[in-house]
Design a protein around this motif. Structure first.
Motif, PDB file in Angstrom:
ATOM      1  N   THR A 215      60.384  12.365  43.853  1.00 14.13           N
ATOM      2  CA  THR A 215      61.799  12.702  43.677  1.00 14.13           C
ATOM      3  C   THR A 215      61.995  13.806  42.648  1.00 14.13           C
ATOM      4  O   THR A 215      62.683  14.804  42.906  1.00 14.13           O
ATOM      5  CB  THR A 215      62.589  11.453  43.262  1.00 14.13           C
ATOM      6  N   SER A 216      61.388  13.653  41.478  1.00 14.76           N
ATOM      7  CA  SER A 216      61.587  14.652  40.426  1.00 14.76           C
ATOM      8  C   SER A 216      60.972  15.997  40.810  1.00 14.76           C
ATOM      9  O   SER A 216      61.570  17.057  40.557  1.00 14.76           O
ATOM     10  CB  SER A 216      61.006  14.149  39.097  1.00 14.76           C
ATOM     11  N   ASN A 217      59.790  15.970  41.422  1.00 11.63           N
ATOM     12  CA  ASN A 217      59.157  17.231  41.820  1.00 11.63           C
ATOM     13  C   ASN A 217      59.968  17.971  42.875  1.00 11.63           C
ATOM     14  O   ASN A 217      60.137  19.186  42.808  1.00 11.63           O
ATOM     15  CB  ASN A 217      57.741  16.974  42.342  1.00 11.63           C
ATOM     16  N   SER A 218      60.470  17.234  43.866  1.00 12.37           N
ATOM     17  CA  SER A 218      61.224  17.908  44.923  1.00 12.37           C
ATOM     18  C   SER A 218      62.582  18.393  44.404  1.00 12.37           C
ATOM     19  O   SER A 218      63.070  19.443  44.845  1.00 12.37           O
ATOM     20  CB  SER A 218      61.400  16.988  46.134  1.00 12.37           C
ATOM     21  N   MET A 219      63.199  17.655  43.474  1.00 10.74           N
ATOM     22  CA  MET A 219      64.441  18.150  42.890  1.00 10.74           C
ATOM     23  C   MET A 219      64.204  19.467  42.170  1.00 10.74           C
ATOM     24  O   MET A 219      65.016  20.397  42.241  1.00 10.74           O
ATOM     25  CB  MET A 219      65.036  17.114  41.924  1.00 10.74           C
ATOM     26  N   GLY A 233      67.413  15.898  58.705  1.00 11.03           N
ATOM     27  CA  GLY A 233      67.121  15.544  60.087  1.00 11.03           C
ATOM     28  C   GLY A 233      65.985  14.555  60.202  1.00 11.03           C
ATOM     29  O   GLY A 233      65.792  13.943  61.252  1.00 11.03           O
ATOM     30  N   SER A 234      65.219  14.395  59.142  1.00  7.46           N
ATOM     31  CA  SER A 234      64.139  13.408  59.147  1.00  7.46           C
ATOM     32  C   SER A 234      64.740  12.020  58.976  1.00  7.46           C
ATOM     33  O   SER A 234      65.530  11.788  58.062  1.00  7.46           O
ATOM     34  CB  SER A 234      63.163  13.700  57.993  1.00  7.46           C
ATOM     35  N   PRO A 235      64.412  11.064  59.842  1.00 12.65           N
ATOM     36  CA  PRO A 235      65.019   9.727  59.760  1.00 12.65           C
ATOM     37  C   PRO A 235      64.592   8.983  58.506  1.00 12.65           C
ATOM     38  O   PRO A 235      63.598   9.315  57.862  1.00 12.65           O
ATOM     39  CB  PRO A 235      64.509   9.027  61.026  1.00 12.65           C
ATOM     40  N   LEU A 236      65.341   7.945  58.166  1.00 10.14           N
ATOM     41  CA  LEU A 236      65.108   7.217  56.924  1.00 10.14           C
ATOM     42  C   LEU A 236      63.786   6.468  56.903  1.00 10.14           C
ATOM     43  O   LEU A 236      63.287   6.142  55.823  1.00 10.14           O
ATOM     44  CB  LEU A 236      66.262   6.241  56.668  1.00 10.14           C
ATOM     45  N   PHE A 237      63.194   6.171  58.075  1.00  8.72           N
ATOM     46  CA  PHE A 237      61.905   5.484  58.030  1.00  8.72           C
ATOM     47  C   PHE A 237      60.783   6.428  57.617  1.00  8.72           C
ATOM     48  O   PHE A 237      59.689   5.988  57.278  1.00  8.72           O
ATOM     49  CB  PHE A 237      61.587   4.797  59.369  1.00  8.72           C
ATOM     50  N   HIS A 238      61.036   7.736  57.637  1.00  7.97           N
ATOM     51  CA  HIS A 238      60.082   8.720  57.149  1.00  7.97           C
ATOM     52  C   HIS A 238      60.275   8.894  55.646  1.00  7.97           C
ATOM     53  O   HIS A 238      61.411   8.887  55.151  1.00  7.97           O
ATOM     54  CB  HIS A 238      60.311  10.072  57.822  1.00  7.97           C
ATOM     55  N   VAL A 239      59.186   9.128  54.923  1.00 11.92           N
ATOM     56  CA  VAL A 239      59.306   9.354  53.486  1.00 11.92           C
ATOM     57  C   VAL A 239      60.165  10.582  53.204  1.00 11.92           C
ATOM     58  O   VAL A 239      60.917  10.607  52.221  1.00 11.92           O
ATOM     59  CB  VAL A 239      57.911   9.475  52.828  1.00 11.92           C
ATOM     60  N   ALA A 240      60.123  11.602  54.060  1.00  3.45           N
ATOM     61  CA  ALA A 240      60.933  12.798  53.851  1.00  3.45           C
ATOM     62  C   ALA A 240      62.417  12.481  53.937  1.00  3.45           C
ATOM     63  O   ALA A 240      63.212  12.935  53.101  1.00  3.45           O
ATOM     64  CB  ALA A 240      60.559  13.876  54.868  1.00  3.45           C
ATOM     65  N   GLY A 241      62.814  11.696  54.941  1.00  2.00           N
ATOM     66  CA  GLY A 241      64.219  11.350  55.086  1.00  2.00           C
ATOM     67  C   GLY A 241      64.705  10.446  53.978  1.00  2.00           C
ATOM     68  O   GLY A 241      65.786  10.634  53.412  1.00  2.00           O
ATOM     69  N   MET A 242      63.918   9.436  53.645  1.00  2.00           N
ATOM     70  CA  MET A 242      64.298   8.514  52.586  1.00  2.00           C
ATOM     71  C   MET A 242      64.407   9.238  51.248  1.00  2.00           C
ATOM     72  O   MET A 242      65.333   9.019  50.467  1.00  2.00           O
ATOM     73  CB  MET A 242      63.282   7.363  52.491  1.00  2.00           C
ATOM     74  N   ASN A 243      63.442  10.131  50.984  1.00  2.00           N
ATOM     75  CA  ASN A 243      63.454  10.841  49.714  1.00  2.00           C
ATOM     76  C   ASN A 243      64.672  11.740  49.581  1.00  2.00           C
ATOM     77  O   ASN A 243      65.232  11.871  48.484  1.00  2.00           O
ATOM     78  CB  ASN A 243      62.178  11.660  49.562  1.00  2.00           C
ATOM     79  N   GLN A 244      65.113  12.351  50.669  1.00  2.00           N
ATOM     80  CA  GLN A 244      66.280  13.222  50.591  1.00  2.00           C
ATOM     81  C   GLN A 244      67.510  12.451  50.106  1.00  2.00           C
ATOM     82  O   GLN A 244      68.291  12.948  49.287  1.00  2.00           O
ATOM     83  CB  GLN A 244      66.565  13.849  51.960  1.00  2.00           C
ATOM     84  N   VAL A 245      67.699  11.224  50.591  1.00  6.63           N
ATOM     85  CA  VAL A 245      68.871  10.444  50.201  1.00  6.63           C
ATOM     86  C   VAL A 245      68.690   9.854  48.806  1.00  6.63           C
ATOM     87  O   VAL A 245      69.620   9.867  47.988  1.00  6.63           O
ATOM     88  CB  VAL A 245      69.150   9.341  51.237  1.00  6.63           C
ATOM     89  N   LEU A 246      67.501   9.323  48.504  1.00  6.94           N
ATOM     90  CA  LEU A 246      67.276   8.777  47.160  1.00  6.94           C
ATOM     91  C   LEU A 246      67.403   9.862  46.096  1.00  6.94           C
ATOM     92  O   LEU A 246      67.896   9.615  44.990  1.00  6.94           O
ATOM     93  CB  LEU A 246      65.900   8.128  47.095  1.00  6.94           C
ATOM     94  N   LYS A 247      66.971  11.053  46.428  1.00  4.54           N
ATOM     95  CA  LYS A 247      67.091  12.185  45.514  1.00  4.54           C
ATOM     96  C   LYS A 247      68.563  12.466  45.224  1.00  4.54           C
ATOM     97  O   LYS A 247      68.946  12.729  44.072  1.00  4.54           O
ATOM     98  CB  LYS A 247      66.405  13.396  46.143  1.00  4.54           C
ATOM     99  N   ALA A 248      69.398  12.407  46.256  1.00  5.15           N
ATOM    100  CA  ALA A 248      70.827  12.633  46.071  1.00  5.15           C
ATOM    101  C   ALA A 248      71.453  11.541  45.218  1.00  5.15           C
ATOM    102  O   ALA A 248      72.307  11.806  44.370  1.00  5.15           O
ATOM    103  CB  ALA A 248      71.524  12.721  47.431  1.00  5.15           C
ATOM    104  N   SER A 393      47.630  14.710  41.951  1.00  4.65           N
ATOM    105  CA  SER A 393      48.966  14.687  41.360  1.00  4.65           C
ATOM    106  C   SER A 393      49.388  13.235  41.172  1.00  4.65           C
ATOM    107  O   SER A 393      48.681  12.307  41.572  1.00  4.65           O
ATOM    108  CB  SER A 393      49.980  15.408  42.257  1.00  4.65           C
ATOM    109  N   ASP A 394      50.578  13.053  40.578  1.00  6.13           N
ATOM    110  CA  ASP A 394      51.132  11.705  40.402  1.00  6.13           C
ATOM    111  C   ASP A 394      51.918  11.252  41.620  1.00  6.13           C
ATOM    112  O   ASP A 394      52.561  10.203  41.583  1.00  6.13           O
ATOM    113  CB  ASP A 394      52.035  11.665  39.163  1.00  6.13           C
ATOM    114  N   MET A 395      51.881  12.025  42.710  1.00  3.52           N
ATOM    115  CA  MET A 395      52.620  11.670  43.919  1.00  3.52           C
ATOM    116  C   MET A 395      51.762  10.971  44.952  1.00  3.52           C
ATOM    117  O   MET A 395      52.223  10.717  46.061  1.00  3.52           O
ATOM    118  CB  MET A 395      53.235  12.939  44.529  1.00  3.52           C
ATOM    119  N   THR A 396      50.513  10.660  44.621  1.00  4.79           N
ATOM    120  CA  THR A 396      49.622  10.056  45.603  1.00  4.79           C
ATOM    121  C   THR A 396      49.844   8.550  45.710  1.00  4.79           C
ATOM    122  O   THR A 396      50.292   7.884  44.780  1.00  4.79           O
ATOM    123  CB  THR A 396      48.157  10.322  45.250  1.00  4.79           C
ATOM    124  N   MET A 397      49.479   8.023  46.860  1.00  3.96           N
ATOM    125  CA  MET A 397      49.614   6.595  47.143  1.00  3.96           C
ATOM    126  C   MET A 397      48.666   5.779  46.273  1.00  3.96           C
ATOM    127  O   MET A 397      47.753   6.305  45.625  1.00  3.96           O
ATOM    128  CB  MET A 397      49.289   6.331  48.614  1.00  3.96           C
TER     129      MET A 397
END
Length: 537
Positions: A215-219, A233-248, A393-397
């Motif tokens: 979240t912080s890196n993408s912001m 456009g990425s759905p919420l079950f994707h990390v990309a879609g979920m991250n976009q909303v959590l970031k907001a 990085s600190d973004m790894t699983m």
């Protein structure tokens, strides 16, 4: 009033929390589940989640989150349990995520495009105790529920008979007591599956540390501001879609949620003030193909993010001609390692000014990301040489759930390898050169050939099969199946497609079926040479 803390042994721990360096604990001072609380205090009346039918403020979303968490806690949901979600995008989906996190439980977002058998496999692998499900998927879930040993609660977003109604839970928990869990940085927040095969799927364990850094890196890299109104456009079950909303939510800005991707439904929202969008190339192409689309539609737009699949230079130039905005291209292994590189607006402008080769790049490593190109021995390669892309990085699983051998094969001395091949130029820009694995990316969705081959392999008319990806201007890649008929069998592509559709998600069903009279080409070890199949005209 300020206090001083010393390192002496007689510091009164009861009076003042001991520093992490003395206790060895990694308690998080801020939690993902608390982002909604902070935003609701800072801007309670600002729109948080907007849909075509309604708009919810941050204060309203927080009220729903706390009520749902209280009701689930009262019904026995405990920290560490796994809660699956199966539905298209909605405010309730986001509220459920935040409520589950407040209890220290683990979110399991499921791909709604999967076939019922695939979903059952994932629910079983996750050992989910609860599933929250949309109306469209309730019949399949209720049919499989008696076979799921761990499952003891089915919540219906739409209150479908046979489920516990979501609205009833909100009423039940409104104003109720809630004891929030305290989550450490390495505690797992989500279990995200990379596959829906009938074999052993890989469940990616995503920690609070991972989510916070993504979240912080993408912001930072995508220059996210508080006054945004964005859509993914990425759905919420994707990390990309979920991250976009959590970031907001973390930033206190507004998100548009549409049930599913629909370019005709999205286009009017640009005139209603959308400032940023994230799209995969196929979505961008469909948007630009809408009747009557014009430059005026995008007057409020500030930024266009694209990624998740290859983008043709022709499509990118077309978009840049129509949208006078900042373009970003992000590349990474989102589910397992987050962002890895970013092509910035400045890079895009350099490309328009004549350095067109940059449009073939996916940018340079993002903030706090160490990226290298290595050979098979792990030795770093110089610019221009193709090798495997590895990052640190600190973004790894945290690893694959219950699969230590697979986890160990993905990490080496802290370096993550996603199996992608690439090379760096002299300026440090990354260029992709395919994948070590045979994974296919079709319209932003990962498709794994072995699971399709497993399905085709049980067809009585198939003696041999292999699946490869083919370049496609629209999808990026399409799925192509190569088949050798069994003796006396006559294979019909339409019948094969129906056979696959009954057992696989639609995006995994091959678009092309190529029949071979001779055995498929193999190496000395008997493995099919997919490279040869991909090179066939």
């Amino acid at each position: 009033m300020t206090e001083s803390v010393t390192d002496t042994a007689d510091t009164a721990a009861a009076d003042y929390p001991r520093p992490e360096r003395l206790t060895g604990r990694r308690w998080s001072q801020t939690q993902v589940s608390g982002w909604i609380d902070v935003a609701a205090r800072r801007c309670p009346d600002r729109a948080c989640l907007v849909t075509p039918e309604r708009s919810l403020t941050f204060a309203e979303v927080l009220g729903h989150v706390r009520a749902l968490a209280s009701a689930l806690q009262r019904r026995g949901l405990r920290a560490g349990e796994r809660v699956a979600i199966l539905d298209t995008d909605s405010p309730e989906y986001i509220e459920t995520i935040l409520a589950v996190l407040k209890l220290g439980a683990v979110i399991v977002p499921l791909n709604y495009r999967l076939a019922p058998g695939e979903i059952e496999t994932l629910l079983r692998a996750a050992e989910a105790t609860w599933i929250v499900v949309g109306e469209r998927y309730v019949p399949a879930v209720l049919e499989m529920a008696p076979r799921l040993d761990y499952l003891h609660g089915v919540v219906g977003f739409d209150g479908t008979p046979g489920t516990l109604a979501y609205t009833d839970l909100l009423s039940e928990g409104a104003g109720g007591e809630l004891v929030e869990a305290r989550v450490e940085e390495e505690d797992i927040l989500a279990l995200a599956f990379t596959s829906g095969t009938t074999g052993l799927p890989k469940g990616v364990m995503q920690s609070q540390r991972m989510w916070k850094h993504i979240t912080s890196n993408s912001m930072l890299e995508y220059r996210f501001t508080w006054d945004e109104f964005r859509y993914s456009g990425s759905p919420l079950f994707h990390v990309a879609g979920m991250n976009q909303v959590l970031k907001a939510i973390c930033r206190g800005s507004t998100s548009l949620l549409l049930r599913q991707w629909d370019p005709a439904a999205l286009l009017p929202w640009f005139r209603r003030g959308l400032t940023g969008v994230f799209l995969v190339p196929t979505m961008l192409s469909a948007l630009l193909d809408q009747p009557g689309v014009s430059r005026e539609d995008f007057a409020a737009l500030r930024s266009m993010y694209y990624g998740a699949a290859p983008m043709s230079p022709a499509l990118l130039r077309r978009a840049m001609d129509l949208m006078d905005v900042d373009f970003f291209n992000g590349f990474g292994a989102g589910t397992e390692a987050g962002m890895q590189s970013v092509l910035t607006p400045e890079d895009h402008r350099r490309a328009l000014a004549g350095q067109t080769h940059l449009l073939g790049s996916v940018g340079r490593p993002g903030h706090d990301i160490d990226l290298r190109i290595v050979d098979d021995d792990g030795s770093e390669l110089p610019p221009g040489e193709v090798g495997e892309i590895v990052t640190r990085s600190d973004m790894t699983m945290s690893g694959y759930a219950g699969q230590p051998e697979k986890t160990a094969g993905t990490f080496s001395d802290g370096w993550f390898s996603g199996g992608d091949l690439g090379h760096l130029d002299e300026e440090g820009y990354l260029y992709l050169d395919g994948r070590k694995s045979d994974m296919i990316i079709r319209g932003g969705e990962n498709v794994y050939p072995p699971e399709i081959e497993e399905v085709l392999g049980v067809h009585p008319g198939v003696a041999e099969c292999a699946v490869v990806g083919r370049p496609d201007d629209y999808w990026g890649e399409i799925v192509e199946a190569h088949l050798v008929p069994a003796p006396g069998a006559v294979l019909d592509p339409e019948e094969l497609a129906g056979f696959c559709r009954a057992r696989l998600a639609r995006y995994k069903v091959p678009e092309r079926y190529r029949l071979h009279d001779d055995p498929l080409p193999k190496n000395a070890a008997g493995k099919v040479l997919r490279r040869v199949l991909r090179e066939l005209p």
